[in-house]
Design an enzyme around this catalytic site. Structure first.
Site, PDB file in Angstrom:
ATOM      1  N   CYS A 211      16.946  -6.642  21.265  1.00 19.24           N
ATOM      2  CA  CYS A 211      15.827  -7.312  21.958  1.00 19.24           C
ATOM      3  C   CYS A 211      14.798  -7.915  21.006  1.00 19.24           C
ATOM      4  O   CYS A 211      13.894  -8.620  21.438  1.00 19.24           O
ATOM      5  CB  CYS A 211      15.152  -6.344  22.932  1.00 19.24           C
ATOM      6  SG  CYS A 211      14.182  -5.071  22.113  1.00 19.24           S
TER       7      CYS A 211
ATOM      8  N   HIS B  43      -6.344   8.240  12.451  1.00 19.82           N
ATOM      9  CA  HIS B  43      -5.963   6.827  12.312  1.00 19.82           C
ATOM     10  C   HIS B  43      -4.472   6.653  12.035  1.00 19.82           C
ATOM     11  O   HIS B  43      -4.045   5.586  11.569  1.00 19.82           O
ATOM     12  CB  HIS B  43      -6.804   6.155  11.214  1.00 19.82           C
ATOM     13  CG  HIS B  43      -8.240   5.959  11.615  1.00 19.82           C
ATOM     14  ND1 HIS B  43      -9.237   5.613  10.735  1.00 19.82           N
ATOM     15  CD2 HIS B  43      -8.854   6.072  12.830  1.00 19.82           C
ATOM     16  CE1 HIS B  43     -10.398   5.525  11.377  1.00 19.82           C
ATOM     17  NE2 HIS B  43     -10.192   5.800  12.646  1.00 19.82           N
TER      18      HIS B  43
ATOM     19  N   THR C 243     -16.704   9.203   3.359  1.00 17.87           N
ATOM     20  CA  THR C 243     -16.625   8.150   4.388  1.00 17.87           C
ATOM     21  C   THR C 243     -17.958   7.429   4.481  1.00 17.87           C
ATOM     22  O   THR C 243     -19.016   8.051   4.375  1.00 17.87           O
ATOM     23  CB  THR C 243     -16.220   8.718   5.772  1.00 17.87           C
ATOM     24  OG1 THR C 243     -16.205   7.642   6.721  1.00 17.87           O
ATOM     25  CG2 THR C 243     -17.142   9.814   6.262  1.00 17.87           C
ATOM     26  N   SER C 244     -17.882   6.103   4.706  1.00 12.17           N
ATOM     27  CA  SER C 244     -19.114   5.329   4.855  1.00 12.17           C
ATOM     28  C   SER C 244     -19.769   5.617   6.200  1.00 12.17           C
ATOM     29  O   SER C 244     -20.937   5.317   6.395  1.00 12.17           O
ATOM     30  CB  SER C 244     -18.818   3.838   4.713  1.00 12.17           C
ATOM     31  OG  SER C 244     -17.803   3.458   5.617  1.00 12.17           O
TER      32      SER C 244
ATOM     33  N   ARG D  68       0.829  -1.214   0.000  1.00 15.29           N
ATOM     34  CA  ARG D  68       0.000   0.000   0.000  1.00 15.29           C
ATOM     35  C   ARG D  68       0.863   1.263   0.000  1.00 15.29           C
ATOM     36  O   ARG D  68       0.530   2.253  -0.656  1.00 15.29           O
ATOM     37  CB  ARG D  68      -0.947  -0.009   1.204  1.00 15.29           C
ATOM     38  CG  ARG D  68      -2.072  -1.038   1.027  1.00 15.29           C
ATOM     39  CD  ARG D  68      -2.977  -1.090   2.237  1.00 15.29           C
ATOM     40  NE  ARG D  68      -3.559   0.194   2.572  1.00 15.29           N
ATOM     41  CZ  ARG D  68      -4.014   0.522   3.790  1.00 15.29           C
ATOM     42  NH1 ARG D  68      -3.905  -0.338   4.780  1.00 15.29           N
ATOM     43  NH2 ARG D  68      -4.544   1.707   4.010  1.00 15.29           N
TER      44      ARG D  68
HETATM   45  P1  OAD Z   1     -14.956   3.245   3.377  1.00 11.25           P
HETATM   46  O1  OAD Z   1     -14.290   2.394   2.349  1.00 11.25           O
HETATM   47  O2  OAD Z   1     -15.736   2.586   4.435  1.00 11.25           O
HETATM   48  O3  OAD Z   1     -15.917   4.270   2.652  1.00 11.25           O
HETATM   49  C1  OAD Z   1     -15.488   5.004   1.553  1.00 11.25           C
HETATM   50  C2  OAD Z   1     -16.608   5.915   1.140  1.00 11.25           C
HETATM   51  O4  OAD Z   1     -16.137   6.738   0.090  1.00 11.25           O
HETATM   52  C3  OAD Z   1     -17.859   5.215   0.637  1.00 11.25           C
HETATM   53  O5  OAD Z   1     -18.987   5.740   1.307  1.00 11.25           O
HETATM   54  C4  OAD Z   1     -17.884   5.557  -0.851  1.00 11.25           C
HETATM   55  O6  OAD Z   1     -19.218   5.707  -1.352  1.00 11.25           O
HETATM   56  C5  OAD Z   1     -17.175   6.889  -0.847  1.00 11.25           C
HETATM   57  N1  OAD Z   1     -16.570   7.303  -2.123  1.00 11.25           N
HETATM   58  C6  OAD Z   1     -16.068   6.522  -3.119  1.00 11.25           C
HETATM   59  N2  OAD Z   1     -15.580   7.283  -4.102  1.00 11.25           N
HETATM   60  C7  OAD Z   1     -15.764   8.568  -3.728  1.00 11.25           C
HETATM   61  C8  OAD Z   1     -15.464   9.838  -4.324  1.00 11.25           C
HETATM   62  N3  OAD Z   1     -14.857   9.925  -5.521  1.00 11.25           N
HETATM   63  N4  OAD Z   1     -15.812  10.959  -3.641  1.00 11.25           N
HETATM   64  C9  OAD Z   1     -16.417  10.883  -2.430  1.00 11.25           C
HETATM   65  N5  OAD Z   1     -16.728   9.725  -1.841  1.00 11.25           N
HETATM   66  C10 OAD Z   1     -16.403   8.578  -2.471  1.00 11.25           C
HETATM   67  O7  OAD Z   1     -13.802   4.198   3.984  1.00 11.25           O
HETATM   68  P2  OAD Z   1     -13.809   5.012   5.346  1.00 11.25           P
HETATM   69  O8  OAD Z   1     -15.170   5.472   5.708  1.00 11.25           O
HETATM   70  O9  OAD Z   1     -12.714   5.989   5.251  1.00 11.25           O
HETATM   71  O10 OAD Z   1      -9.714   2.317   9.334  1.00 11.25           O
HETATM   72  O11 OAD Z   1     -13.379   3.867   6.356  1.00 11.25           O
HETATM   73  C11 OAD Z   1     -13.183   4.187   7.691  1.00 11.25           C
HETATM   74  C12 OAD Z   1     -12.061   3.357   8.258  1.00 11.25           C
HETATM   75  O12 OAD Z   1     -12.301   1.970   8.027  1.00 11.25           O
HETATM   76  C13 OAD Z   1     -10.720   3.591   7.611  1.00 11.25           C
HETATM   77  O13 OAD Z   1     -10.038   4.705   8.152  1.00 11.25           O
HETATM   78  C14 OAD Z   1      -9.989   2.333   7.921  1.00 11.25           C
HETATM   79  C15 OAD Z   1     -11.071   1.345   7.579  1.00 11.25           C
HETATM   80  O14 OAD Z   1     -10.972   0.105   8.161  1.00 11.25           O
HETATM   81  C16 OAD Z   1      -8.494   2.035   9.756  1.00 11.25           C
HETATM   82  O15 OAD Z   1      -7.587   1.735   9.011  1.00 11.25           O
HETATM   83  C17 OAD Z   1      -8.357   2.145  11.231  1.00 11.25           C
END
Ligand code: OAD
Length: 241
Positions: free
Chosen positions: A150, A118, A188-189, A68
């Site tokens: 260690c 995060h 964000t979802s 990544r």
């Molecule tokens: P998700 O993968 O859960 O959600 C991504 C969101 O982005 C979804 O709602 C998509 O519809 C939206 N999306 C996709 N393309 C887009 C675009 N061009 N413009 C705007 N939105 C778009 O990702 P996060 O909500 O960030 O945690 O996930 C939260 C956390 O879960 C992350 O930080 C990570 C993961 O496990 C850790 O690593 C601790």
């Protein structure tokens, strides 16, 4: 809709922005939960994003993060990251940017004050509490590298499932969420807490909440407006002069 939100941005004294993986999607970074392309559609988070997984299979987890990191090194901030950074520069102190992303793209776009709740995939930290020997000399190379004395392992400086968020970052994020009169929730979802709770807190305190996301999200229920658009298209139009 956009015009209304532009008006709200003009009126707001303090704006908090909460971003997730979707803001980096148009840079080419996969999200986590998108059905076909999301990382969690292809990989099991319990095998890659927990401390237990790292202790059981350090090389496998290290290599996944290395993959990544390499991917992120090849991409660039997009118009959404840049529009947020430019707005902050034009309006010092008015916008607090909180991100769940570990990719460093907001910072590369010029948002140097980003609160990264995060952590950062670009940095490492010790797996176990560092002993004097750990920081004393060169690392023993490997996947992951280790303390030659260690054996303490280096690990990515990200928050894994089951871990607490960095306290200072969470405090700063909560303060911004509680103090804002407008929160933009972008890409964000809204299913991961405590991050999603920041939007709920802003709503409960009476702030306007705007969700920017092409798909429905868990946070739409507290949104005053949902702009169903990709972030890199929407943000320049919302935030430009
Ligand atoms: P998700 O993968 O859960 O959600 C991504 C969101 O982005 C979804 O709602 C998509 O519809 C939206 N999306 C996709 N393309 C887009 C675009 N061009 N413009 C705007 N939105 C778009 O990702 P996060 O909500 O960030 O945690 O996930 C939260 C956390 O879960 C992350 O930080 C990570 C993961 O496990 C850790 O690593 C601790």
């Amino acid at each position: 809709m956009r015009d209304t939100v532009r008006q709200w941005i003009r009126e707001a004294r303090r704006i908090a922005v909460l971003t997730g993986a979707g803001i980096s999607a148009e840079s080419g970074v996969p999200t986590f939960r998108d059905a076909q392309t999301g990382l969690w559609a292809q990989f099991n988070p319990q095998e890659l994003a927990t401390e237990a997984a790292f202790r059981a299979h350090p090389q496998r987890v290290w290599d996944w993060y290395a993959f990544r990191r390499e991917m992120i090194a090849k991409v660039a901030p997009n118009a959404g990251h840049l529009a947020l950074a430019a707005f902050s520069k034009r309006h010092p102190g008015r916008l607090t940017l909180i991100t769940q992303n570990v990719d460093g793209l907001h910072q590369r776009a010029g948002s140097h004050e980003t609160i990264a709740i995060h952590g950062s995939i670009l940095q490492d930290q010790w797996l176990d509490a560092a002993r004097p020997c750990c920081d004393a000399g060169a690392l023993q190379a490997g996947r992951p590298p280790r303390c030659p004395v260690c054996g303490n392992l280096r690990r990515p400086a990200v928050v894994w499932f089951g871990e607490s968020l960095p306290a200072a970052a969470l405090d700063a994020a909560e303060e911004a969420a509680n103090a804002c009169d407008l929160m933009l929730v972008i890409g964000t979802s809204g299913v991961v807490y405590p991050a999603a709770g920041l939007a709920l807190a802003a709503h409960q305190r009476g702030a306007r909440v705007v969700v920017i996301n092409p798909e429905p999200t868990e946070l739409d229920r507290v949104a005053d407006h949902c702009l169903r658009e990709p972030a890199a298209q929407c943000l320049p139009a919302l935030l430009e002069h």
